[in-house]
Design a protein around this motif. Structure first.
Motif, short mmCIF file in Angstrom:
data_model
loop_
_atom_site.label_atom_id
_atom_site.label_comp_id
_atom_site.label_asym_id
_atom_site.label_seq_id
_atom_site.Cartn_x
_atom_site.Cartn_y
_atom_site.Cartn_z
N ALA A 135 0.94 -1.40 -0.04
CA ALA A 135 0.22 -0.12 0.05
C ALA A 135 0.78 1.26 0.12
CB ALA A 135 -0.77 0.01 1.24
N ILE A 136 2.23 1.28 0.32
CA ILE A 136 2.91 2.40 0.27
C ILE A 136 3.60 2.68 -1.15
CG2 ILE A 136 5.17 3.13 1.06
CD1 ILE A 136 4.76 1.59 3.66
N PRO A 137 3.46 3.69 -1.86
CA PRO A 137 4.16 3.78 -3.13
C PRO A 137 5.40 3.51 -3.42
CG PRO A 137 2.78 6.02 -2.53
CD PRO A 137 2.76 4.95 -1.38
N GLN A 138 5.91 3.09 -4.35
CA GLN A 138 7.40 2.41 -4.35
C GLN A 138 8.35 3.33 -4.31
OE1 GLN A 138 8.04 -1.01 -5.49
NE2 GLN A 138 10.22 -0.31 -4.85
N GLU A 139 8.10 4.72 -4.77
CA GLU A 139 8.97 5.80 -4.78
C GLU A 139 9.28 6.21 -3.19
OE1 GLU A 139 5.03 7.68 -5.66
OE2 GLU A 139 6.20 5.80 -6.31
N ARG A 140 8.18 5.90 -2.37
CA ARG A 140 8.61 6.32 -0.80
C ARG A 140 9.18 5.34 0.08
NH1 ARG A 140 6.49 10.79 0.79
NH2 ARG A 140 6.35 9.96 3.02
N ARG A 141 9.44 4.15 -0.56
CA ARG A 141 9.86 2.70 0.17
C ARG A 141 11.37 3.15 0.50
NH1 ARG A 141 6.85 -2.25 -2.69
NH2 ARG A 141 4.84 -1.07 -3.05
N ARG A 142 11.84 4.24 0.89
CA ARG A 142 13.05 4.41 1.08
C ARG A 142 13.38 5.07 2.39
NH1 ARG A 142 12.65 6.77 -3.97
NH2 ARG A 142 12.90 8.95 -2.98
N ILE A 143 14.20 4.54 3.22
CA ILE A 143 14.45 5.08 4.78
C ILE A 143 15.82 4.99 5.05
CG2 ILE A 143 12.11 4.56 5.58
CD1 ILE A 143 13.13 2.21 6.88
N ILE A 144 16.38 5.51 6.41
CA ILE A 144 17.66 5.74 6.87
C ILE A 144 17.65 4.81 8.12
CG2 ILE A 144 19.61 7.01 7.27
CD1 ILE A 144 18.93 7.32 4.45
N THR A 145 18.55 3.98 8.19
CA THR A 145 18.49 3.36 9.59
C THR A 145 19.93 3.65 10.22
OG1 THR A 145 19.11 1.18 8.77
CG2 THR A 145 16.94 1.61 9.30
N THR A 146 20.36 3.17 11.47
CA THR A 146 21.50 3.66 12.10
C THR A 146 22.72 2.95 11.52
OG1 THR A 146 20.32 3.85 14.06
CG2 THR A 146 22.76 3.89 14.30
N HIS A 147 22.26 1.46 11.50
CA HIS A 147 23.45 0.53 10.46
C HIS A 147 22.90 -0.37 9.87
CE1 HIS A 147 22.23 -2.55 13.80
NE2 HIS A 147 23.21 -3.46 13.24
N ASP A 148 23.45 -1.03 8.90
CA ASP A 148 22.99 -1.74 7.84
C ASP A 148 22.62 -3.09 8.15
OD1 ASP A 148 22.41 -2.58 5.51
OD2 ASP A 148 24.25 -2.83 4.49
N SER A 149 21.54 -3.19 8.85
CA SER A 149 20.90 -4.32 9.55
C SER A 149 19.56 -5.06 9.13
CB SER A 149 20.52 -4.35 11.11
OG SER A 149 19.56 -2.89 11.10
N PHE A 150 18.99 -4.14 7.87
CA PHE A 150 17.59 -4.55 7.36
C PHE A 150 17.92 -5.09 5.91
CE2 PHE A 150 16.46 -2.09 10.90
CZ PHE A 150 15.35 -2.46 11.34
N GLY A 151 19.15 -5.43 5.49
CA GLY A 151 19.37 -5.88 4.06
C GLY A 151 18.35 -7.12 3.75
N TYR A 152 18.35 -8.17 4.63
CA TYR A 152 17.18 -9.22 4.23
C TYR A 152 15.66 -8.56 4.06
CZ TYR A 152 21.26 -12.28 5.29
OH TYR A 152 22.52 -13.00 5.17
N PHE A 153 15.42 -7.77 4.90
CA PHE A 153 14.06 -7.19 4.71
C PHE A 153 13.86 -6.49 3.30
CE2 PHE A 153 10.71 -4.23 5.47
CZ PHE A 153 9.80 -5.08 6.58
N SER A 154 14.83 -5.80 3.23
CA SER A 154 15.16 -5.00 1.95
C SER A 154 14.90 -6.07 0.69
CB SER A 154 16.32 -4.42 1.75
OG SER A 154 16.53 -3.81 0.45
N ALA A 155 15.63 -7.06 0.56
CA ALA A 155 15.53 -7.97 -0.31
C ALA A 155 14.32 -8.79 -0.43
CB ALA A 155 16.70 -9.02 -0.26
N ALA A 156 13.76 -9.05 0.76
CA ALA A 156 12.35 -9.76 0.70
C ALA A 156 11.15 -8.89 0.40
CB ALA A 156 12.11 -10.48 2.18
N TYR A 157 11.08 -7.68 0.86
CA TYR A 157 9.88 -6.98 0.93
C TYR A 157 9.88 -5.63 0.03
CZ TYR A 157 9.29 -10.19 4.76
OH TYR A 157 9.11 -11.28 5.52
N GLY A 158 11.04 -5.48 -0.61
CA GLY A 158 11.03 -4.38 -1.47
C GLY A 158 11.21 -2.99 -0.96
#
Length: 311
Positions: free
Chosen positions: A196-219
């Motif tokens: 339900a979130i527009p593709q162009e808005r699915r970009r965020i900043i986190t403290t350290h690179d801990s969400f790579g698997y989430f990124s790969a799985a869920y876009g």
């Protein structure tokens, strides 16, 4: 207080005193499992149920990357019937601790059979710098951020508990199956919410690179000033690069991880114009009573924060 009241209290105390040895014996009869950090401890507890006493070396809201083991940790391992680790180089201190403890307990590597991804999921945009992550240096250890991987974690934990305590194998198998169904429901929930979130808005900043698997799985696209470990602090060049990228790509929000000092992300938000999207949980659960006391709650808490900041 009347005589009967005093007599009733005395009788109740005698009952409790009589129960104490049996309760202690029941607790001693449980399989003693030690997990390295809180997320893993929750998974062991879900599969083990009331037949397993679970201890976490690194507690809620604590960072396992740079953890400094204590003599008490060595004692816990020495007394354990089973030790459960994430693997993939996440607990660089664990091998030395096991040797120091003299523990002979079987070791379960929860991430066994996980298809790993590289330490940076976006090599063009993210330079980790020179971090020493120990064993598994080229793999991202945060595999639990993909729910499908946690199904493998659960299967590995089930098999480890069954091997260590075959008399209760049926319970562990049933608990693992029931929890796996919950994981399937969670995975579907995450996918529906992010769709339900527009593709162009699915970009965020986190403290350290801990969400790579989430990124790969869920876009989702995650950027971070620190690499896959928090051992080394982000330098001025890392921060400047992230700020430039936020401005260039119009990244909507930055998120503060529960294990991190919030000041860095507040600085990045202030200098880039992005809003602080809230507190998220990457490498540790919250304390009991908090928003993320278990893995399922952690993932849902993060999902709510992402959705509210990006929708």
């Amino acid at each position: 207080m009347g005589w009967f009241g005093r007599r009733g209290i005395a009788a109740a105390l005698l009952v409790l005193v009589g129960l104490a040895p049996s309760l202690a014996a029941a607790e001693d009869a449980k399989l003693k499992a030690v997990a390295t950090f809180s997320i893993l401890a929750d998974l062991v507890a879900q599969v083990g149920g009331d037949r397993v006493a679970v201890t976490s070396l690194v507690g809620p809201d604590a960072d396992a990357h740079g953890y400094a083991p204590t003599p008490g940790d060595a004692r816990k391992l020495a007394e354990a019937n089973l030790i459960v680790v994430n693997g993939l180089g996440f607990e660089g201190w664990m091998e030395r601790l096991i040797k120091a403890s003299g523990s002979k307990a079987p070791l379960v590597v929860a991430s066994k059979n996980v298809k790993t991804i590289a330490g940076s999921h976006d090599h063009d945009d993210h330079d980790h710098g020179d971090h020493d992550h120990g064993e598994g240096d080229h793999a991202d250890p945060h595999a639990w951020q993909n729910v499908a991987n946690v199904k493998l974690y659960v299967a590995n934990i089930r098999d480890g508990l069954t091997a260590a305590d075959p008399a209760n194998a049926a319970l562990y198998i049933a608990n693992a199956a029931a929890y796996t169904q919950k994981l399937d429901a969670l995975d579907a929930e995450i996918r529906a919410a992010l769709a339900a979130i527009p593709q162009e808005r699915r970009r965020i900043i986190t403290t350290h690179d801990s969400f790579g698997y989430f990124s790969a799985a869920y876009g989702m696209r995650f950027l971070a000033p620190q690499g896959i470990s928090t051992d080394s602090e982000a330098g001025p060049k890392d921060v400047a690069r992230i700020i430039r990228q936020i401005r260039r790509d119009k990244v909507p929000a930055v998120f503060v991880e529960s294990i991190a000092d919030p000041r860095l992300m507040q600085q990045i938000a202030r200098e880039s114009g992005a809003k602080v999207g809230g507190r998220i949980y990457s490498d540790a659960l919250s304390a009991p009573g908090g928003p993320a006391p278990g893995y399922l709650e952690m993932m849902r808490s993060n999902l709510t924060a992402f959705r509210e900041a990006l929708s």
